[in-house]
Design a protein around this motif. Structure first.
Motif, PDB file in Angstrom:
ATOM      1  N   VAL A  93       0.843  -1.203   0.000  1.00  0.00           N
ATOM      2  CA  VAL A  93       0.000   0.000   0.000  1.00  0.00           C
ATOM      3  C   VAL A  93       0.876   1.250   0.000  1.00  0.00           C
ATOM      4  O   VAL A  93       0.618   2.224  -0.724  1.00  0.00           O
ATOM      5  CB  VAL A  93      -0.949  -0.010   1.211  1.00  0.00           C
ATOM      6  CG1 VAL A  93      -1.780   1.270   1.258  1.00  0.00           C
ATOM      7  CG2 VAL A  93      -1.861  -1.227   1.156  1.00  0.00           C
ATOM      8  N   GLU A  98      -1.948   3.321  -3.180  1.00  0.00           N
ATOM      9  CA  GLU A  98      -3.341   2.997  -3.508  1.00  0.00           C
ATOM     10  C   GLU A  98      -3.881   1.970  -2.517  1.00  0.00           C
ATOM     11  O   GLU A  98      -3.132   1.187  -1.938  1.00  0.00           O
ATOM     12  CB  GLU A  98      -3.424   2.402  -4.915  1.00  0.00           C
ATOM     13  CG  GLU A  98      -2.965   3.340  -6.020  1.00  0.00           C
ATOM     14  CD  GLU A  98      -3.922   4.494  -6.218  1.00  0.00           C
ATOM     15  OE1 GLU A  98      -5.109   4.339  -5.823  1.00  0.00           O
ATOM     16  OE2 GLU A  98      -3.512   5.550  -6.746  1.00  0.00           O
ATOM     17  N   PRO A  99      -5.233   1.933  -2.302  1.00  0.00           N
ATOM     18  CA  PRO A  99      -5.821   0.909  -1.449  1.00  0.00           C
ATOM     19  C   PRO A  99      -5.576  -0.488  -2.058  1.00  0.00           C
ATOM     20  O   PRO A  99      -5.420  -0.643  -3.276  1.00  0.00           O
ATOM     21  CB  PRO A  99      -7.305   1.245  -1.428  1.00  0.00           C
ATOM     22  CG  PRO A  99      -7.380   2.679  -1.819  1.00  0.00           C
ATOM     23  CD  PRO A  99      -6.254   2.910  -2.778  1.00  0.00           C
ATOM     24  N   THR A 128      -5.819   0.598   3.371  1.00  0.00           N
ATOM     25  CA  THR A 128      -5.959   1.927   2.750  1.00  0.00           C
ATOM     26  C   THR A 128      -4.828   2.833   3.240  1.00  0.00           C
ATOM     27  O   THR A 128      -4.495   2.832   4.438  1.00  0.00           O
ATOM     28  CB  THR A 128      -7.315   2.554   3.116  1.00  0.00           C
ATOM     29  OG1 THR A 128      -8.344   1.664   2.665  1.00  0.00           O
ATOM     30  CG2 THR A 128      -7.497   3.909   2.457  1.00  0.00           C
ATOM     31  N   CYS A 142      -5.433  -1.125   8.069  1.00  0.00           N
ATOM     32  CA  CYS A 142      -5.761  -2.369   7.387  1.00  0.00           C
ATOM     33  C   CYS A 142      -6.606  -3.293   8.270  1.00  0.00           C
ATOM     34  O   CYS A 142      -6.564  -3.213   9.495  1.00  0.00           O
ATOM     35  CB  CYS A 142      -4.505  -3.085   6.912  1.00  0.00           C
ATOM     36  SG  CYS A 142      -3.321  -3.411   8.241  1.00  0.00           S
ATOM     37  N   LEU A 156     -15.157  -1.492   2.136  1.00  0.00           N
ATOM     38  CA  LEU A 156     -13.943  -0.770   1.693  1.00  0.00           C
ATOM     39  C   LEU A 156     -14.127   0.746   1.815  1.00  0.00           C
ATOM     40  O   LEU A 156     -13.186   1.469   2.135  1.00  0.00           O
ATOM     41  CB  LEU A 156     -13.615  -1.155   0.247  1.00  0.00           C
ATOM     42  CG  LEU A 156     -13.210  -2.628   0.040  1.00  0.00           C
ATOM     43  CD1 LEU A 156     -12.980  -2.910  -1.434  1.00  0.00           C
ATOM     44  CD2 LEU A 156     -11.984  -2.976   0.860  1.00  0.00           C
ATOM     45  N   GLU A 160     -11.869   3.293   4.007  1.00  0.00           N
ATOM     46  CA  GLU A 160     -11.264   4.524   3.480  1.00  0.00           C
ATOM     47  C   GLU A 160     -11.630   5.737   4.344  1.00  0.00           C
ATOM     48  O   GLU A 160     -10.802   6.628   4.574  1.00  0.00           O
ATOM     49  CB  GLU A 160     -11.704   4.744   2.041  1.00  0.00           C
ATOM     50  CG  GLU A 160     -11.065   3.765   1.060  1.00  0.00           C
ATOM     51  CD  GLU A 160     -11.430   4.084  -0.379  1.00  0.00           C
ATOM     52  OE1 GLU A 160     -12.030   5.166  -0.609  1.00  0.00           O
ATOM     53  OE2 GLU A 160     -11.116   3.288  -1.264  1.00  0.00           O
TER      54      GLU A 160
END
Length: 623
Positions: A93, A98-99, A128, A142, A156, A160
């Motif tokens: 990550v 990026e996620p 994320t 995470c 998700l 975020e």
């Protein structure tokens, strides 16, 4: 649902070296391999919202990942709160920014043999990025599950949102740390500025002190080299010590046998000079110790005074309000002359440069004291000699007679002014004896003038008594002849007169001869003052034996006759005739007063400013 971030995972290589920006951000965030309540809260929120057994706030370092926020990690990793990078899915990550979501890490050939799956049981993973204010990825928030799992879009999205909140918390901490660092820098800079200002003020103070010390020595060398006596020296010392560290009191004590005698200030009387004018050498005082031991004595405070000196000294300094005292011995060519005492009311630290300057100034003071003692001794002897030469006025009931001698303002100027009065042999038994009077001024202002004056006075007496019927002119002529033959370098002026007792008129008769002297003044009973202007040339060896004349005048009862020397009426820049006219007005106004008061009034009025020459006044009154 397809796995998110599949392509970045496949493209990842080894984690590169941590750049400087990330190191600074992690340091400012203040997070390490230790439990952090805020980060643990985010981990708990992940477990509740995503219903997972393990949640981590993972920050990637150069050689490991630290877990300030953690829930559900097995031991021993839970206790250490740190994992090697080989156990970190979060590093992907961080590298990609990026996620990343993985349903089953065992199904991925690149992840299946990894220690994440094998030791931690991380089968399903969702992470994320967590970033700082500039977007730099510091780690990941995470969620891990021990069984395969398909992550929903809502799960998700919740992850975020929590990562964004965690990033905001990190940013706040970083900003606070930056602000604190800036504040520390500011305070350090302010402290440095204050130290610099203090150093500058100290250097300025030291520079000013150095200038003051140099100025003190310059003034001492100039001022003290011009002193004319102890009183003048004491007056100059009063204003000599100014500037940095100015003493509250400066005293001058002169040694005499086994005592110290304080020289009082002639203009400003200090309480010290009321209480303590003389100190024996064995007194338990700092100044007496400086005299006994011949060295500088410094008393920094009252405690030192109490410890080293007697109760009398302590009580005295308490009354005077002195706290710090410095006593400097004054050494002359013949030994110890005295002590210079400097006192401060507040505690004063005498620095080495200041002590050196004061010691040097005491050297100039010692020279001035030695010169003053010599001058005072010489002047005292000369004054005694001159006083011995002045005649005791004869006692008589037939006339009133009084005289005044006033030395010059400059005491070194020993003059040749004199007066004389003595009886002549009476004409017959029982008769009133005539009286000879003289007022004269021999040129010069030194011991030679005083010595010649004594010779001339004696010679004139002899010349008068050798020439009956005691003519003033004949006596002056004989004096001229004697001075032209004898090796006497004489110049000057005088009035020589004879007063004959009353005849049929009831008054006395005045016969006088004037050798270039200021004219006598005669006040008659009606208050009118006459200037007796008749005169001949002055005494001078180059004139030989000039013809001397004499004048006779009757003095009615109540008359007052005033003779004086030129020091009374002669001033530089002033008209002597105007001064004689002023003197005549004073005699007219006050001539009826008692003779001592009359002379005092004339002297006070005519002697301002103080005369630069000796003054003699001789006054007679006819009853």
């Amino acid at each position: 649902m397809a796995e998110r971030g599949r392509e970045p995972v496949e493209a990842l290589g080894a984690l590169g070296a941590l750049d400087g920006a990330r190191r600074r951000a992690l340091r400012l965030a203040g997070l390490s391999a230790a439990a952090d309540p805020g980060m643990d809260r985010f981990a708990r929120l992940v477990t509740r919202l995503l219903r997972v057994p393990v949640a981590l706030v993972s920050l990637i370092g150069e050689d490991r990942q630290v877990l300030p926020g953690m829930v559900g990690l097995p031991e021993p990793s839970a206790a250490r709160r740190a994992l090697p990078l080989s156990h970190s899915l979060c590093r992907y990550v961080v590298d990609s920014g990026e996620p990343l979501s993985i349903s089953d890490a065992r199904a991925d050939e690149r992840l299946r043999p990894g220690p994440d799956v094998r030791e931690l049981g991380a089968v399903a993973y969702a992470g994320t990025p967590v970033t700082d204010g500039s977007g730099l990825v510091l780690g990941a928030l995470c969620a891990l599950d021990h069984t395969p799992r398909t992550w929903s879009e809502a799960e998700l999205a919740d992850l975020e949102d929590l990562a964004a909140a965690c990033s905001a918390e990190l940013r706040l901490r970083i900003v606070s740390a930056q602000r604190q660092a800036a504040q520390n820098v500011l305070e350090t800079a302010r402290a440095a500025a204050e130290r610099a200002q203090g150093d500058a003020e100290r250097l300025e103070h030291e520079a000013q002190a150095g200038l003051d010390h140099a100025e003190l020595l310059l003034r001492a060398s100039e001022e003290l080299s011009q002193t004319s006596g102890l009183e003048d020296l004491r007056r100059r010392l009063r204003d000599l010590f100014v500037g940095v560290g100015k003493p509250s009191y400066v005293g001058l004590l002169v040694a005499d046998d086994n005592e110290l005698h304080r020289i009082p200030d002639p203009d400003v009387v200090h309480s010290v000079e009321h209480e303590l004018l003389t100190l024996p050498a064995d007194a338990a005082f700092p100044s007496a110790r400086a005299m006994r031991e011949g060295r500088t004595v410094f008393v920094p405070d009252r405690e030192a005074l109490v410890a080293d000196y007697g109760p009398e000294a302590v009580a005295f300094f308490d009354r005077m309000g002195f706290t710090t005292v410095l006593c400097l011995p004054l050494w002359g060519s013949r030994g110890l002359l005295g002590v210079l005492v400097t006192c401060w009311t507040n505690p004063h630290e005498v620095s080495t440069p200041e002590r050196a300057a004061l010691t040097a100034a005491s050297g100039y003071t010692a020279q001035a004291v030695e010169r003053a003692l010599y001058l005072d001794e010489r002047i005292s002897i000369a004054r005694q000699l001159q006083a011995a030469m002045l005649t005791d006025l004869p006692r008589t009931d037939a006339l009133e007679i009084n005289a005044l001698y006033q030395p010059a303002a400059d005491e070194e100027m020993i003059g040749g002014d004199w007066y004389d009065a003595y009886h002549l042999p009476p004409a017959g038994s029982g008769d009133v004896a005539p009286l000879m009077i003289t007022v004269g001024d021999i040129t010069g202002h030194d011991m030679h003038a005083a010595t010649v004056m004594g010779q001339i006075r004696s010679m004139l007496r002899q010349a008068t008594l050798d020439h009956p019927p005691y003519s003033p002119a004949a006596a002056l002529t004989a004096l001229d002849v004697a001075c032209s033959v004898l090796p006497i370098d004489v110049g000057g002026t005088l009035v020589h007169a004879r007063l004959d007792p009353p005849g049929n008129t009831g008054g006395w008769a005045l016969t006088w001869s004037n050798a270039g002297h200021p004219p006598p003044l005669l006040r008659t009973p009606d208050g009118v003052v006459t200037t007796l202007l008749e005169h001949d040339v002055l005494l001078h060896p180059g004139l030989g034996a000039p013809r001397r004349t004499e004048t006779r005048r009757e003095l009615p009862p109540g008359s007052t006759l005033l003779l004086y020397t030129d020091g009374l009426v002669e001033r530089r820049g002033n008209d002597i005739d105007a001064a004689i006219a002023q003197l005549a007005r004073l005699l007219a106004r006050h001539g009826a007063r008692p003779l001592p008061e009359l002379l005092r009034r004339i002297s006070n009025r005519m002697a301002e400013p103080p005369p630069g020459d000796d003054v003699v006044l001789l006054v007679l009154r006819i009853p």
